[in-house]
Design an enzyme around this catalytic site. Structure first.
Site, PDB file in Angstrom:
ATOM      1  N   GLY A  43     -23.747   4.530  -1.797  1.00  0.00           N
ATOM      2  CA  GLY A  43     -22.811   5.213  -2.701  1.00  0.00           C
ATOM      3  C   GLY A  43     -22.573   4.301  -3.883  1.00  0.00           C
ATOM      4  N   GLY A  83     -25.471   2.680   3.437  1.00  0.00           N
ATOM      5  CA  GLY A  83     -24.646   3.392   2.470  1.00  0.00           C
ATOM      6  C   GLY A  83     -25.043   3.014   1.059  1.00  0.00           C
ATOM      7  N   LYS A 118       0.852  -1.180   0.000  1.00  0.00           N
ATOM      8  CA  LYS A 118       0.000   0.000   0.000  1.00  0.00           C
ATOM      9  C   LYS A 118       0.895   1.239   0.000  1.00  0.00           C
ATOM     10  CE  LYS A 118      -4.500   0.949   0.575  1.00  0.00           C
ATOM     11  NZ  LYS A 118      -5.717   0.259   0.138  1.00  0.00           N
TER      12      LYS A 118
HETATM   13  P1  NAD Z   1     -18.921   5.619  -1.500  1.00  0.00           P
HETATM   14  O1  NAD Z   1     -18.273   6.792  -0.872  1.00  0.00           O
HETATM   15  O2  NAD Z   1     -19.260   5.680  -2.952  1.00  0.00           O
HETATM   16  O3  NAD Z   1     -20.260   5.239  -0.712  1.00  0.00           O
HETATM   17  C1  NAD Z   1     -20.377   5.257   0.667  1.00  0.00           C
HETATM   18  C2  NAD Z   1     -21.723   5.881   0.980  1.00  0.00           C
HETATM   19  O4  NAD Z   1     -21.964   5.759   2.371  1.00  0.00           O
HETATM   20  C3  NAD Z   1     -21.804   7.353   0.635  1.00  0.00           C
HETATM   21  O5  NAD Z   1     -22.911   7.573  -0.223  1.00  0.00           O
HETATM   22  C4  NAD Z   1     -22.004   8.041   1.980  1.00  0.00           C
HETATM   23  O6  NAD Z   1     -22.853   9.161   1.920  1.00  0.00           O
HETATM   24  C5  NAD Z   1     -22.640   6.933   2.796  1.00  0.00           C
HETATM   25  N1  NAD Z   1     -22.451   7.056   4.234  1.00  0.00           N
HETATM   26  C6  NAD Z   1     -21.380   7.538   4.911  1.00  0.00           C
HETATM   27  N2  NAD Z   1     -21.622   7.502   6.230  1.00  0.00           N
HETATM   28  C7  NAD Z   1     -22.849   6.965   6.394  1.00  0.00           C
HETATM   29  C8  NAD Z   1     -23.652   6.668   7.525  1.00  0.00           C
HETATM   30  N3  NAD Z   1     -23.232   6.897   8.758  1.00  0.00           N
HETATM   31  N4  NAD Z   1     -24.870   6.132   7.326  1.00  0.00           N
HETATM   32  C9  NAD Z   1     -25.318   5.885   6.070  1.00  0.00           C
HETATM   33  N5  NAD Z   1     -24.604   6.162   4.965  1.00  0.00           N
HETATM   34  C10 NAD Z   1     -23.386   6.700   5.120  1.00  0.00           C
HETATM   35  O7  NAD Z   1     -17.955   4.387  -1.188  1.00  0.00           O
HETATM   36  P2  NAD Z   1     -17.941   2.951  -1.861  1.00  0.00           P
HETATM   37  O8  NAD Z   1     -16.943   2.957  -2.966  1.00  0.00           O
HETATM   38  O9  NAD Z   1     -19.323   2.481  -2.107  1.00  0.00           O
HETATM   39  O10 NAD Z   1     -17.284   2.114  -0.671  1.00  0.00           O
HETATM   40  C11 NAD Z   1     -18.028   1.791   0.484  1.00  0.00           C
HETATM   41  C12 NAD Z   1     -17.165   0.979   1.417  1.00  0.00           C
HETATM   42  O11 NAD Z   1     -16.659  -0.165   0.736  1.00  0.00           O
HETATM   43  C13 NAD Z   1     -15.932   1.692   1.961  1.00  0.00           C
HETATM   44  O12 NAD Z   1     -15.689   1.208   3.274  1.00  0.00           O
HETATM   45  C14 NAD Z   1     -14.827   1.224   1.030  1.00  0.00           C
HETATM   46  O13 NAD Z   1     -13.553   1.304   1.666  1.00  0.00           O
HETATM   47  C15 NAD Z   1     -15.239  -0.200   0.803  1.00  0.00           C
HETATM   48  N6  NAD Z   1     -14.721  -0.788  -0.426  1.00  0.00           N
HETATM   49  C16 NAD Z   1     -15.032  -0.262  -1.633  1.00  0.00           C
HETATM   50  C17 NAD Z   1     -14.534  -0.820  -2.785  1.00  0.00           C
HETATM   51  C18 NAD Z   1     -14.897  -0.281  -4.140  1.00  0.00           C
HETATM   52  O14 NAD Z   1     -14.652  -0.962  -5.138  1.00  0.00           O
HETATM   53  N7  NAD Z   1     -15.459   0.911  -4.236  1.00  0.00           N
HETATM   54  C19 NAD Z   1     -13.705  -1.954  -2.718  1.00  0.00           C
HETATM   55  C20 NAD Z   1     -13.423  -2.528  -1.468  1.00  0.00           C
HETATM   56  C21 NAD Z   1     -13.934  -1.919  -0.331  1.00  0.00           C
END
Ligand code: NAD
Length: 358
Positions: free
Chosen positions: A179, A177, A80
């Site tokens: 997102g 969440g 990392k």
């Molecule tokens: P993202 O930022 O697109 O989505 C996260 C969502 O969670 C956002 O819309 C945010 O508004 C919402 N959120 C934040 N705090 C909140 C709360 N307290 N209650 C409800 N909603 C809340 O992120 P993502 O890419 O969807 O990733 C989500 C998680 O998955 C993260 O922990 C990330 O590290 C992990 N992850 C993502 C990927 C990937 O491919 N994107 C891969 C491995 C792990």
């Protein structure tokens, strides 16, 4: 901070500090373990208060990548990078290209990818200076659909383990969440016939987006998500959401989603879930879809989405294997996943002791 002590304790191979005067680039790359192959892990840009916090973070994140790759069955190790800086100020072509030159100096022992505050555009700049970067826009692109696809199959495996029947349409879900990954996960669950899905969000735009796209999926306030009487809780937002406060409130049988570091304290809260007979899908196993997807960029024949998505479905069988290991070893599922990872690393490491001309 005694860096060598930490390196010895957790078996880190290499820690590299770098600085570029012209762009103000300051960062650290950590290579944890390369027994299975070159280390791969994203680059996080963050305004760390000091070097110590940045070093602790890169140590923790690199080690996590070793377990994630090993459990995903990939021939990759864990690494990392962290860049110390204000994401509003330091982003730019020269900055990321300067970083790319440092990645190149590691000669392929470390392959970088996007993470917090580094996106596909940053990878494009990095790629101008190094061959060792993945998730560039022209190749596998956004990893979120792949991560959600893996989580969907991980949820299926968890249903199978818990109820002996993985027909997604029969069960109910609470998604925290919506997102990038949460949105796709809801879509996959609906496609598989799920009837009762709740979601929560703190971002109004995302709430409106989900309401419009999936009108049958019901919104609940952020704090109410833990109290829902449903079968599966899918954390897809923050880490540390399974903790002393939330565990007693849960009515679900399964916890599994895309978020990283879901357990606030791995040992304590993994055991607390087990005591309540709640099945926990270890985060670094169920959310490895994105990593599996980018690893396909490294294939000789080039990236093929269909092949990558087929391999991601393997998260289903991998989780069943880990659940079996947990039962046999009377371990938590998180511990069992680590046992699985260490065993694979040790076994493959040993066969490499036997020289072959290749
Ligand atoms: P993202 O930022 O697109 O989505 C996260 C969502 O969670 C956002 O819309 C945010 O508004 C919402 N959120 C934040 N705090 C909140 C709360 N307290 N209650 C409800 N909603 C809340 O992120 P993502 O890419 O969807 O990733 C989500 C998680 O998955 C993260 O922990 C990330 O590290 C992990 N992850 C993502 C990927 C990937 O491919 N994107 C891969 C491995 C792990």
């Amino acid at each position: 901070m005694k860096k060598f002590e930490d390196m010895e304790k957790h078996g880190y191979e290499q820690l590299v500090f770098f600085h570029d005067e012209s762009t103000g680039l300051k960062g650290i790359t950590c290579i944890h373990n390369t027994a299975l192959g070159p280390s791969l892990g994203g680059t996080r840009l963050w305004p760390y208060e000091n070097e110590e916090k940045a070093t602790l973070d890169v140590f923790r994140l690199a080690r996590g990548m070793t377990y994630k790759a090993a459990c995903a069955g990939l021939n990759l190790g864990g690494g990392k990078s962290v860049l110390i800086g204000d994401p509003e100020k330091v982003k730019g072509e020269a900055y990321f290209r300067a970083f790319g030159r440092y990645v190149q100096t590691l000669g392929g022992r470390y392959i970088t990818a996007p993470d917090v505050n580094t996106d596909a555009k940053a990878m494009k700049y990095i790629n101008m200076e190094t061959d060792h970067v993945v998730a560039i826009p022209e190749k596998s692109g956004n990893p979120s659909p792949a991560t959600a696809w893996g989580a969907f199959h991980g949820i299926r495996a968890s249903l199978q383990e818990k109820y002996g029947d993985d027909d997604v349409s029969k069960y109910s879900y609470a998604v925290q969440g919506a997102g990038q990954t949460g949105d796709y996960l809801i879509g996959y669950l609906l496609d598989a016939g799920a009837q009762r899905i709740y979601f929560t969000e703190i971002n109004d735009n995302h709430i409106q987006k989900i309401r419009k796209k999936y009108p049958d999926v019901e919104f609940v306030e952020p704090d109410d998500i833990y109290d829902l009487d449903v079968d599966v809780f899918a954390p897809c937002a923050l880490g540390a959401v399974i903790n002393d406060d939330t565990i007693p409130r849960l009515k679900v049988d399964i916890v599994g989603g895309t978020a990283n570091n879901v357990l606030e304290e791995e040992d304590k809260h993994g055991a607390a879930l087990q005591k309540r007979d709640i099945l926990y899908a270890p985060d670094f196993v169920i959310n490895a879809g994105g990593l599996i997807n980018v690893s396909h960029e490294l294939a000789k024949e080039g990236y093929n989405r269909e092949k990558a998505f087929n391999e991601i479905q393997g998260i289903h069988d991998r989780l069943l294997e880990i659940y079996r290991l947990a039962r046999e070893n009377q371990a938590t599922t998180q511990e069992a996943a680590k046992i699985f990872a260490r065993k694979r690393i040790d076994e493959i490491d040993k066969i490499h002791a036997n020289y072959i001309n290749r």
